[in-house]
Motif scaffolding. Structure first.
Motif, short mmCIF file in Angstrom:
data_model
loop_
_atom_site.label_atom_id
_atom_site.label_comp_id
_atom_site.label_asym_id
_atom_site.label_seq_id
_atom_site.Cartn_x
_atom_site.Cartn_y
_atom_site.Cartn_z
N GLY A 421 38.43 40.91 57.85
CA GLY A 421 39.64 40.50 57.14
C GLY A 421 40.91 41.06 57.75
O GLY A 421 41.98 40.49 57.59
N GLY A 422 40.83 42.20 58.45
CA GLY A 422 42.00 42.76 59.10
C GLY A 422 42.99 43.44 58.17
O GLY A 422 44.10 43.80 58.60
N ASP A 423 42.64 43.66 56.91
CA ASP A 423 43.56 44.29 55.97
C ASP A 423 43.66 45.78 56.27
O ASP A 423 42.72 46.41 56.76
N GLU A 424 44.83 46.36 55.96
CA GLU A 424 45.05 47.79 56.16
C GLU A 424 45.24 48.47 54.80
O GLU A 424 45.78 47.88 53.87
N GLU A 425 44.78 49.71 54.71
CA GLU A 425 44.91 50.48 53.47
C GLU A 425 45.36 51.90 53.79
O GLU A 425 44.88 52.51 54.76
N GLU A 426 46.26 52.43 53.00
CA GLU A 426 46.80 53.76 53.20
C GLU A 426 46.26 54.74 52.15
O GLU A 426 45.71 54.33 51.12
N ASP A 427 46.42 56.02 52.43
CA ASP A 427 46.09 57.09 51.48
C ASP A 427 44.66 57.00 50.96
O ASP A 427 44.38 57.07 49.76
N ILE A 428 43.72 56.81 51.86
CA ILE A 428 42.30 56.79 51.49
C ILE A 428 41.80 58.23 51.46
O ILE A 428 41.88 58.95 52.46
N VAL A 429 41.27 58.65 50.33
CA VAL A 429 40.80 60.02 50.17
C VAL A 429 39.47 60.17 50.91
O VAL A 429 38.48 59.52 50.58
N VAL A 430 39.46 61.05 51.91
CA VAL A 430 38.29 61.20 52.77
C VAL A 430 37.08 61.70 51.98
O VAL A 430 35.96 61.19 52.12
#
Length: 622
Positions: A421-430
């Motif tokens: 899908g190529g979507d980007e996501e920020e602030d992903i908690v590792v």
């Protein structure tokens, strides 16, 4: 702005006939349709990609003069190209809106005959011929359907595809149409021409689908008659002339050597492009590597999908744990056992049921949890997709492969881009949502193919195993023989029975058999030319696909021959026990006395032998 974005899309350049005027004239969608949740549309497109309905995707992002983010999604589907154009204050919002518009322009797959009949009702009379042909030949089609799209929201395109007589037919409308019905009718016309070509119907022959269907039924009822032996002087002289002179044979040998070298180079390129997973392990040429698979014996308290009258009844059940252990770290396993011991029906089911996809493994074979998580730009990880469940439903755990774009200084959060899908996501908690990435083949469900030397064995075994699992052919179990193919379709894993020739044909378009991860060669002692050739190809493939497993099975197996051919392959003997009763019935036995079809076939064969002078017309010669 749209003109510049069009130049950036590889998919738009690939497809001919794309109208720049229509693309630049697309009307944008600025907010999600009523009732559509944020992120739902992008998730649906990802699901369509996993199912293969969306073949490729381009994500084009820009800004309007009003400083709004603009996003165009370009998807490649069976019917051609379909686009979605969205605007939003943020890029992610624009992508979500574009995905929603794209889904509105993408009609779901539908029944070909019903769509053609609907086109006739709307005044497209030429669709009637295609509908008549499909109705008359319905029993010879499988996976037949129609897909329709609005590439840019105005005009329509359609495609029609399906399996027919062992071939995959696919057609598209040659140009965009004003209505969906018109596009379907035009796709049906092109599909009809492919049907005529497959049946070898002359271009000037009349349109008579009923006669075509009757011819196919007649051909299916006939047995192939024997040919005379090539032992006369005239035949041998003809063969000698066909071989040519010494110089001609030398030239042919040199051309064959050159073609073989080209094919080898092409296979290496295919392997590099198709087999290298995102962040996965790719062995260097000559490097020995076996990717560990995880099998574990299904415990009594776990659910066993077989019928009670089958469980634990055959000798093959006693080697179930041994097979699971051998397949974990060995690519090839040899199984020897008597007729009726359950090799052909039970062992493929053991491999399917004892597969442990949930027990995560690292690329190098250790426990998945112990693998170190690499957090750096460009690394591949898996991210858990968060979605609020509907009221009364439980949240499902879904993991998707992503590329790390940014890592926070304290390495507690990352920014990532989803491969699908190529979507980007920020602030992903590792800590909560990130785990090490696995190779693509490690995320693959069990796809098992079992070869049989004869067509009747492949189809009857598929029916038997499907019955044992309370199912039907076309679910978990399928079969593929020339002229009769029912593909298995199950998300948790499949078993497909086919002839050796069918699997060899697939090697032509898929040299490394990437659709399967376990290949079982049954009755391998019947060493005909095709079986030996397949063994050569599979031995080469094992070195290039560390995830592939090969199982050789036979009732009377020359173990030493195959151990020498596959060094290190463990040999598993099925112990002696109560076997499934095997009864031999001959065509001249009273059992067939009431079957007039058998008598007719024997009479026809006897007459043919008399005419051809092939020898006496006794029943034993048949």
């Amino acid at each position: 702005m749209l003109g510049g974005m069009m130049e950036e899309s590889a998919l738009l350049k690939k497809f001919q006939g794309v109208s720049a005027e229509e693309f630049c004239g697309m009307a944008p969608m600025e907010k999600l349709p009523k009732g559509t949740k944020a992120g739902r549309s992008l998730q649906q497109i990802t699901i369509l990609q996993q199912r293969g309905q969306v073949k490729g995707m381009d994500v084009l992002v820009s800004q309007t003069q009003a400083q709004k983010n603009a996003c165009v999604l370009v998807a490649s589907v069976d019917a051609g190209i379909v686009c979605g154009y969205g605007l939003g204050d943020r890029v992610k919002q624009a992508k979500d809106v574009a995905a929603a518009q794209l889904l509105e322009r993408l009609a779901p797959p539908s029944n070909a005959l019903e769509e053609l009949q609907a086109a006739c009702e709307e005044g497209h009379d030429h669709a009637a011929r295609s509908a008549e042909a499909i109705a008359a030949l319905d029993e010879h089609f499988s996976h037949l359907g129609v897909n329709a799209v609005q590439p840019f929201g105005l005009k329509w395109m359609a495609s029609m595809q399906g399996q027919f007589q062992g071939k995959f037919l696919h057609t598209m409308t040659p140009e965009a149409c004003e209505s969906k019905e018109e596009a379907v009718a035009n796709a049906g016309d092109a599909f009809l021409q492919q049907i005529r070509k497959t049946l070898r119907v002359a271009p000037d022959a009349e349109h008579d689908p009923e006669e075509w269907a009757e011819s196919l039924r007649f051909e299916a009822s006939q047995e192939t008659l024997s040919l005379p032996l090539l032992n006369d002087d005239e035949t041998m002289e003809t063969l000698a002339e066909a071989c040519g002179t010494d110089e001609e044979r030398a030239a042919l040998a040199a051309a064959l050597k050159e073609a073989t070298a080209r094919q080898e180079r092409r296979l290496k390129e295919i392997y590099t492009e198709a087999q290298a997973p995102e962040g996965g392990f790719v062995p260097e040429p000559g490097q020995e590597f076996v990717a560990r698979r995880v099998w574990e014996l299904t415990k009594p308290e776990d659910e066993d999908w077989r019928r009670e009258e089958v469980k634990g009844k055959l000798p093959a059940e006693q080697i179930r744990a041994e097979i699971s252990s051998a397949l974990e770290r060995k690519q090839a396993v040899i199984v020897s056992g008597g007729t009726g011991s359950g090799k052909s029906t039970q062992i493929p089911q053991f491999i399917l049921d004892d597969w442990r996809d949930w027990k995560k493994e690292s690329v190098t074979g250790g426990d998945y949890e112990e693998e170190e998580l690499e957090l750096e730009e460009g690394a591949t990880v898996e991210v858990e997709f968060h979605e609020e469940p509907e009221e009364g439903e439980e949240a499902e755990e879904e993991w998707f492969a992503c590329e790390v774009l940014e890592v926070s200084k304290d390495k507690k959060t990352i920014k990532a881009r989803y491969f699908e899908g190529g979507d980007e996501e920020e602030d992903i908690v590792v800590k909560d949502r990130v785990r090490p990435g696995r190779a693509a083949w490690m995320r693959m469900k069990p796809r098992i193919v079992v070869t049989q030397p004869r067509r009747i064995a492949a189809t009857s075994l598929a029916q038997r195993v499907a019955w044992e699992r309370f199912g039907e052919v076309g679910g978990e179990i399928g079969h593929a023989v020339r002229g009769d193919t029912v593909f298995p379709d199950c998300e948790t894993g499949t078993i497909e029975y086919c002839t050796v020739g069918t699997l060899l044909r697939r090697v032509v378009t898929d040299p490394f058999l990437t659709k399967f991860n376990t290949i079982i060669l049954d009755e391998v002692h019947e060493r005909d030319l095709m079986t030996d050739f397949l063994l050569i190809l599979l031995k080469e493939t094992l070195g290039r696909r560390p995830d592939l497993r090969l199982v050789l099975m036979s009732a009377t197996l020359d173990v030493n021959t195959f151990v020498q051919y596959l060094p290190g392959a463990p040999v598993i003997e099925v112990p002696v026990g109560t076997r499934y009763p095997v009864e031999e019935i001959h065509l001249e036995d009273p059992y067939f006395a009431d079957y007039f079809e058998t008598r007719d076939l024997l009479s026809s064969e006897a007459e043919a032998r008399k005419v051809d002078g092939a020898g006496p017309a006794g029943l034993h010669d048949w």
